[in-house]
Design a protein around this motif. Sequence first.
Motif, short mmCIF file in Angstrom:
data_model
loop_
_atom_site.label_atom_id
_atom_site.label_comp_id
_atom_site.label_asym_id
_atom_site.label_seq_id
_atom_site.Cartn_x
_atom_site.Cartn_y
_atom_site.Cartn_z
N ILE A 157 -21.33 28.17 28.11
CA ILE A 157 -21.83 27.36 29.46
C ILE A 157 -23.43 27.85 29.57
O ILE A 157 -24.20 26.81 29.92
CB ILE A 157 -20.98 28.00 30.65
CG1 ILE A 157 -19.59 27.47 30.35
CG2 ILE A 157 -21.59 27.38 31.93
CD1 ILE A 157 -18.51 27.91 31.46
N ALA A 158 -23.65 28.96 29.84
CA ALA A 158 -24.91 29.43 30.08
C ALA A 158 -26.01 28.80 29.05
O ALA A 158 -27.17 28.22 29.64
CB ALA A 158 -25.23 30.96 30.16
N LEU A 159 -25.73 28.64 27.88
CA LEU A 159 -26.74 28.58 26.80
C LEU A 159 -26.78 26.87 26.73
O LEU A 159 -27.73 26.46 25.81
CB LEU A 159 -26.60 29.14 25.53
CG LEU A 159 -26.77 30.55 25.57
CD1 LEU A 159 -26.41 31.11 24.21
CD2 LEU A 159 -28.29 31.00 25.74
N PRO A 200 -31.50 33.25 21.42
CA PRO A 200 -30.36 33.24 22.64
C PRO A 200 -29.54 32.36 21.97
O PRO A 200 -28.04 32.91 22.08
CB PRO A 200 -31.17 32.28 23.79
CG PRO A 200 -32.61 32.50 23.53
CD PRO A 200 -33.08 32.69 22.07
N TRP A 201 -29.43 31.09 21.42
CA TRP A 201 -28.71 30.41 20.70
C TRP A 201 -27.60 31.05 19.46
O TRP A 201 -26.79 30.36 19.08
CB TRP A 201 -28.85 28.94 20.38
CG TRP A 201 -29.39 28.26 21.88
CD1 TRP A 201 -28.43 27.76 22.59
CD2 TRP A 201 -30.73 28.18 22.40
NE1 TRP A 201 -28.97 27.44 23.72
CE2 TRP A 201 -30.50 27.73 23.67
CE3 TRP A 201 -31.81 28.71 21.97
CZ2 TRP A 201 -31.76 27.49 24.63
CZ3 TRP A 201 -33.07 28.64 22.74
CH2 TRP A 201 -32.78 27.95 24.12
N ALA A 202 -28.25 32.12 19.14
CA ALA A 202 -27.46 33.11 18.08
C ALA A 202 -26.22 33.72 18.72
O ALA A 202 -25.43 34.23 17.89
CB ALA A 202 -28.54 33.86 17.10
N ALA A 224 -29.65 35.59 27.11
CA ALA A 224 -28.70 34.29 27.46
C ALA A 224 -28.89 34.07 28.92
O ALA A 224 -28.96 32.96 29.21
CB ALA A 224 -27.25 34.50 27.14
N ALA A 225 -28.66 35.01 29.80
CA ALA A 225 -28.83 34.68 31.10
C ALA A 225 -30.37 34.24 31.74
O ALA A 225 -30.50 33.33 32.50
CB ALA A 225 -28.59 36.01 31.94
N ALA A 226 -31.37 34.84 31.02
CA ALA A 226 -32.58 34.27 31.19
C ALA A 226 -32.83 33.06 30.56
O ALA A 226 -33.60 32.23 31.41
CB ALA A 226 -33.83 35.35 30.62
#
Length: 244
Positions: A157-159, A200-202, A224-226
């Motif tokens: 969801i976050a990414l 992040p997307w890894a 991921a959060a950032a």
Amino acid sequence: MSAALRTETIKFLRSRAPCATLTAILLPVALAALFAVASDTPRLGAKSRALGITPDWPGFHTALMQIDAAGGFLLFGILVTWMFGREFSDRTVLDLLALPTSRTAIILAKFTVTTAWLLLLAALQTAAWLATGTLLGLPGTAHQGLPDLLLLLGLTIALTLPVALAASAGRGYLPGIAATIALLVSGVSAATLGASAWFPWAVPATASGLTGAASLPLTGLTIAAATAATGIAATALWWRQADH
């Protein structure tokens, strides 16, 4: 903000997106159950076990995690794209911006509705996974895999939220869908190379075990959060500054 949130909620609930996504989020559970049951057959057993899929709760969990790492990201990315790209494809963007509501409030309302619905889909899939495994009478326990599944869905969801920027700047569906696919492919490739600590997307592919043994560095969660926060801020800034 309350008026924008109410409007976006009504627009979403009156569309076909809720029904379509509710149906789509159950497909990974059905596929994972099929793979778990099929892993007990002589024909597919060896191939399934090589992927860590066995006819029990851990195998069912592994199958769903691997499917969600790719399919879940694609589904969530398409929904985010639709939420932001529809204003351009339906030619309602100018009418939307003419309202006596700030652009920032409108965008934050869109993100709020989108995130709330994605969380609901994640909860529904988790409940469906638990119910399906119970009905199948799988041996073992689901408790160990439950936190990992919830973590993967939360990361996904976050990414996918930054995809909103591509759909907005691209002014339609196609750029957002293209960005979703590009991030998915590059994320799996980067995870294979062990790049989840900085790309992040890894992180979802690494956490799911799609590219090998599941492992997730703490820096991956922070990144991921950032990334999610940056995507929301960048999208809101674009809507404020862009010449529509």
